[in-house]
Design an enzyme around this catalytic site. Sequence first.
Site, PDB file in Angstrom:
ATOM      1  CB  VAL A   1      45.146 -59.906 -29.360  1.00 13.11           C
ATOM      2  CG1 VAL A   1      43.490 -59.920 -29.297  1.00 13.11           C
ATOM      3  CG2 VAL A   1      45.325 -58.745 -30.250  1.00 13.11           C
ATOM      4  CD  GLU A   2      44.439 -65.310 -28.174  1.00 13.18           C
ATOM      5  OE1 GLU A   2      44.304 -65.450 -26.278  1.00 13.18           O
ATOM      6  OE2 GLU A   2      43.768 -65.812 -28.919  1.00 13.18           O
ATOM      7  CB  SER A   3      49.696 -64.022 -24.219  1.00  8.09           C
ATOM      8  OG  SER A   3      50.537 -64.735 -24.940  1.00  8.09           O
TER       9      SER A   3
ATOM     10  CE1 TYR B   1      42.542 -62.816 -30.011  1.00  7.89           C
ATOM     11  CE2 TYR B   1      41.406 -63.735 -32.115  1.00  7.89           C
ATOM     12  CZ  TYR B   1      42.106 -63.411 -30.833  1.00  7.89           C
ATOM     13  OH  TYR B   1      42.994 -64.338 -31.597  1.00  7.89           O
TER      14      TYR B   1
END
Length: 393
Positions: free
Chosen positions: A119-121, A301
């Site tokens: 999800v982050e990168s 998130y």
Amino acid sequence: MIRLAARLTLLLCLAASPVRAEPFADYLETLRPAARSRGVSDAVFDRAIAGLTPDPQVEALTKRQPEFSRPIGAYLASAVSASRITSGRKELEKAATTLQAIEVRYGVPAEIVVAVWGVESNFGASPGSKDVLRSLITLAYIGYRTDYFAREFVTALGILQKGDVPRADMRGSWAGAMGQTQFMPSSFEKFAVDFDGDGHRDIWRSLPDALASTANYLSQNGWQRGLPWGFEVVLPANFDYAISRHSFADWAKLGIHRADKGALPATGEGIMFFPSGAAGPAFLATQNFAVLKTYNNSDAYALSVAHLADRMKGRPAFVSAWPADEQPLPREERKELQQYLIKLGYAVDDKEGRISFAMRDMIREVQARYHLRPDGNPDWALMKALRGGPDAR
Ligand code: CA
């Protein structure tokens, strides 16, 4: 210590002015004393700011925060796409040995670590290519949470001073989140680890360092080994929405069962959670869900990370549909709601529009007062009732 405190005070005072008349180069110089007191040499400072200018793209980007304005169902659909699930499974397999060692040391399951990374990168494919120092100093200079970003800028200089990463490689998002883990510099300082043993904490180029740093972050923020994040659940017809906290055993007695037909844990507590209100899916979440929110303080998130992890492990998609017509309460309205809660005497733990489980319990009580279904979800019906005052009851 006194000198440091004085300098920090100076920094905070300088940082407090919202719009800066002073030239950019002069503003940079105001941060030199704070950098020095963190052990940053003048040589490192001068090299870091050489040729630095404000980034005109960054200011426009401050207006966009998708996880705060999109309906949660839409957010999940893109964050937990079929292709991301497939990629995640491949990454889980490729890094299995490292992930196993990480799980032994930090107690965070491999699929959770990989889901955060996804999800982050996007599994390291999109770590952001912006010059982190430039992003941070731009945000401080334009008056966007100036004291926070000025401190992060100085912390980033401290990281350069220690030599974990060369200046040119310190890249990340427009908001200064760095590398594959998307750590702010202050998170890097506290939580980044050198897991491959080369002497550098490198969340940009070392996958073992990046994954272990994420696991360490979650562990240090309270992740409990062996505790699931939660489950989608199905409610009995006569469910009392005002109840939010019970042991899993007591939830089972009330007729709550898992949507995937699995058994609820024999021990532990579950918090009843309606991310988009009673019209959407219901969940029993644990404290580990709240720990996911320490990484990025948004329900959408945390649910994306949790669900991506489940899907990578072959667990099913959510059973209940998200409300098609959902209009999530925008951030300004959620801040307004928090002010109402404060006026009503509640000890609100955030004033920036972020909604915790504790705040959902307060909302349940207020909804009950106004004869609304007490599902704990901050929505327009509650907002209208509060704006209408006592006569709206
Ligand atoms: Ca390393």
